[in-house]
Design a protein around this motif. Structure first.
Motif, PDB file in Angstrom:
ATOM      1  N   THR A   1     -58.040 -61.240 -18.088  1.00  0.00           N
ATOM      2  CA  THR A   1     -56.749 -61.088 -18.778  1.00  0.00           C
ATOM      3  C   THR A   1     -55.623 -60.864 -17.774  1.00  0.00           C
ATOM      4  O   THR A   1     -54.526 -61.437 -17.904  1.00  0.00           O
TER       5      THR A   1
ATOM      6  N   GLU B   1     -52.302 -63.053 -17.166  1.00  0.00           N
ATOM      7  CA  GLU B   1     -50.954 -62.467 -17.151  1.00  0.00           C
ATOM      8  C   GLU B   1     -50.224 -62.833 -15.856  1.00  0.00           C
ATOM      9  O   GLU B   1     -49.016 -63.059 -15.865  1.00  0.00           O
TER      10      GLU B   1
ATOM     11  N   GLN C   1     -49.124 -66.331 -16.305  1.00  0.00           N
ATOM     12  CA  GLN C   1     -47.987 -66.366 -17.215  1.00  0.00           C
ATOM     13  C   GLN C   1     -46.720 -65.890 -16.506  1.00  0.00           C
ATOM     14  O   GLN C   1     -45.633 -66.452 -16.719  1.00  0.00           O
ATOM     15  N   GLN C   2     -46.842 -64.864 -15.656  1.00  0.00           N
ATOM     16  CA  GLN C   2     -45.682 -64.388 -14.915  1.00  0.00           C
ATOM     17  C   GLN C   2     -45.189 -65.442 -13.933  1.00  0.00           C
ATOM     18  O   GLN C   2     -43.981 -65.632 -13.749  1.00  0.00           O
TER      19      GLN C   2
ATOM     20  N   GLU D   1     -54.995 -65.548 -22.983  1.00  0.00           N
ATOM     21  CA  GLU D   1     -54.972 -64.083 -22.973  1.00  0.00           C
ATOM     22  C   GLU D   1     -55.388 -63.530 -24.328  1.00  0.00           C
ATOM     23  O   GLU D   1     -56.134 -62.542 -24.409  1.00  0.00           O
TER      24      GLU D   1
END
Length: 475
Positions: free
Chosen positions: A173, A177, A180-181, A305
């Motif tokens: 996860t 993240e 995604q960032q 996620e």
């Protein structure tokens, strides 16, 4: 420090003239030195006058630098490192643990032992043990007790395995993240870079409008001196110049602001100046909405996620159920009462320990039920996230297609307005149109330029948002 450029004067010309007549080595060396100094100083003066060229920053270079220097990306990467350490810590619970304890203390209340005569027996030939009433007291100083314990979990290996898998899912996860960032930062970099391109286009249009306004002011001034125009025409022309100058100033401020924003995303000094290069237009990927949504289901980190949170919730539920199992382990103990004179100095023991909470008033049952509800929530979140991504991709895809068509229309309208202004200028010189008509044509071109810049900015922003919605990794 500024130096006046050296020049070859009349006296030097005489020296050179004598040098032509007198071919002595000294004269030739002097003449050559003067020419060399004059050339070097002239070149230095010319280079001092030329402005330094700014470094070029391409979009790919900006994205690469942001991924390595952006502070938000670095923080998300540290979250991944923390998750890796948690996984390693969970795995370490599989191995035995060894603990050592040393207790040094002073008794506030004495501990005395009384042994009556013959309490341990009366043996023939020996007599009673002890032979008389005996009292043994605890030492009055500090007492030291050493404890050592080795424990190895046996039945807990199942729970430890679930904990490792739960932390591994948390690690995955954290990685999603981070991805995604990175996508968010890349999207922001693209928008900032496109914003600079749009702002520079606006600046170029404003400079062109200012040049045209000054040209119109000059022509109107000539017409006014020839008594072929009114004074109000010259006032309006000057007002147009002032307005165009204000527009150019505003465009320069917009460029500076966008560059500072991009420098912030790149994690470098805000005052770093640079030049950007135009981006070659490419077709949006994928080419249709159905393909874009399918691509988003494969790449969008928000969906991955959400799916990983289902895995985490499942392992958390299984861990809660494992609390019903007893804890069985192997244990080895060592005790050493250093300060005692009548106890053994080294005491060893080995064995198994069993711990089981038989009754807890339903606590473990309710905790397991809560984890089961959390698992159902995570499954619902996956479906909701997938639908939300599909809606987001559809909205951004349609906005991109709309912006593409508006940009094409703005380009055509801009070209038409520029040609109309050129014709109006020629007609104004030929006294076919009035100054008011010429100023109106210039105003129409300025409006067309603003619409074009806005359409260009909307186009690039829509493209960046579409790539973000799809989850495309183009770095």
């Amino acid at each position: 420090m500024h130096h006046a450029p050296l020049s070859v004067g009349a006296g030097d010309n005489r020296i050179l003239s004598r040098g032509r007549r007198d071919r002595s080595p000294a004269n030739r060396r002097l003449a050559g030195a003067l020419l060399a100094i004059s050339a070097c100083v002239s070149a230095a003066h010319a280079s001092a006058q030329a402005p330094p060229e700014l470094p070029v920053l391409t979009l790919d270079e900006a994205i690469a630098r942001a991924l390595t220097s952006n502070r938000l990306v670095a923080s998300a990467a540290l979250d991944v490192s923390r998750a890796e350490e948690r996984v390693a810590a969970a795995k370490s619970n599989r191995w035995p643990t060894l603990s050592l304890t040393v207790l040094a203390s002073r008794l506030l209340t004495p501990i005395d032992f009384e042994f009556e005569k013959g309490v341990f027996g009366d043996f023939p030939g020996v007599g009673p043990i002890p032979a008389e009433d005996t009292e043994i007291g605890s030492p009055r100083g500090f007492t030291t007790l050493g404890l050592g314990q080795l424990q190895f979990p046996i039945s807990q290996q199942y729970e430890i395995g679930l904990s490792v898998r739960l932390n591994s899912a948390s690690l995955d996860t954290a990685r999603e993240e981070l991805r995604q960032q990175k996508q968010a930062v890349v999207n922001d970099v693209r928008r900032a870079y496109y914003g600079i391109l749009s702002a520079e286009s606006a600046l170029a249009a404003a400079d062109e409008s200012l040049t045209l306004a000054r040209e119109v002011e000059r022509v109107v001034g000539e017409r006014l001196r020839a008594q072929k125009a009114l004074e109000v025409d010259q006032i309006e022309a000057r007002a147009r110049v002032s307005r165009s100058d204000a527009g150019a100033f505003s465009a320069r401020n917009a460029v500076a602001t966008q560059k500072e924003q991009l420098n912030l995303l790149l994690g470098r000094d805000l005052g770093s100046d640079f030049r950007v290069v135009s981006v070659v237009e490419q077709p949006a990927y994928p080419g249709d909405l159905a393909a874009a949504r399918s691509r988003a289901r494969e790449l969008q980190p928000a969906l991955k996620e959400a799916e990983l949170k289902v895995v985490q919730a499942e392992f958390a539920w299984r861990l809660a159920k494992a609390e019903f199992l007893p804890d069985l382990g192997f244990q080895a103990n060592y005790v050493s009462p250093y300060s005692s004179e009548f106890l053994p100095r080294n005491i060893f023991s080995i064995g198994f320990f069993l711990s089981w909470d038989v009754f807890d008033a339903g606590k473990r049952k309710h905790e397991a039920a809560e984890k089961a509800h959390a698992l159902e929530q995570a499954k619902l979140a996956v479906a909701q996230t997938e639908s939300a991504i599909a809606v987001d991709v559809g909205r951004e895809f349609r906005r991109f297609e709309q912006s593409r068509r508006e940009l094409t229309a703005s380009e055509l309208e801009r070209s038409a307005r520029r040609e109309r202004l050129r014709i109006s200028k020629d007609q104004f010189r030929a006294e076919v149109v009035t100054a008011e008509q010429l100023l109106r044509a210039q105003s129409d071109l300025a409006d067309a330029d603003r619409q074009y810049v806005q359409a260009l900015s909307t186009f690039w922003s829509a493209r960046a948002d579409l790539e973000r919605a799809v989850g495309e990794e183009s770095w």
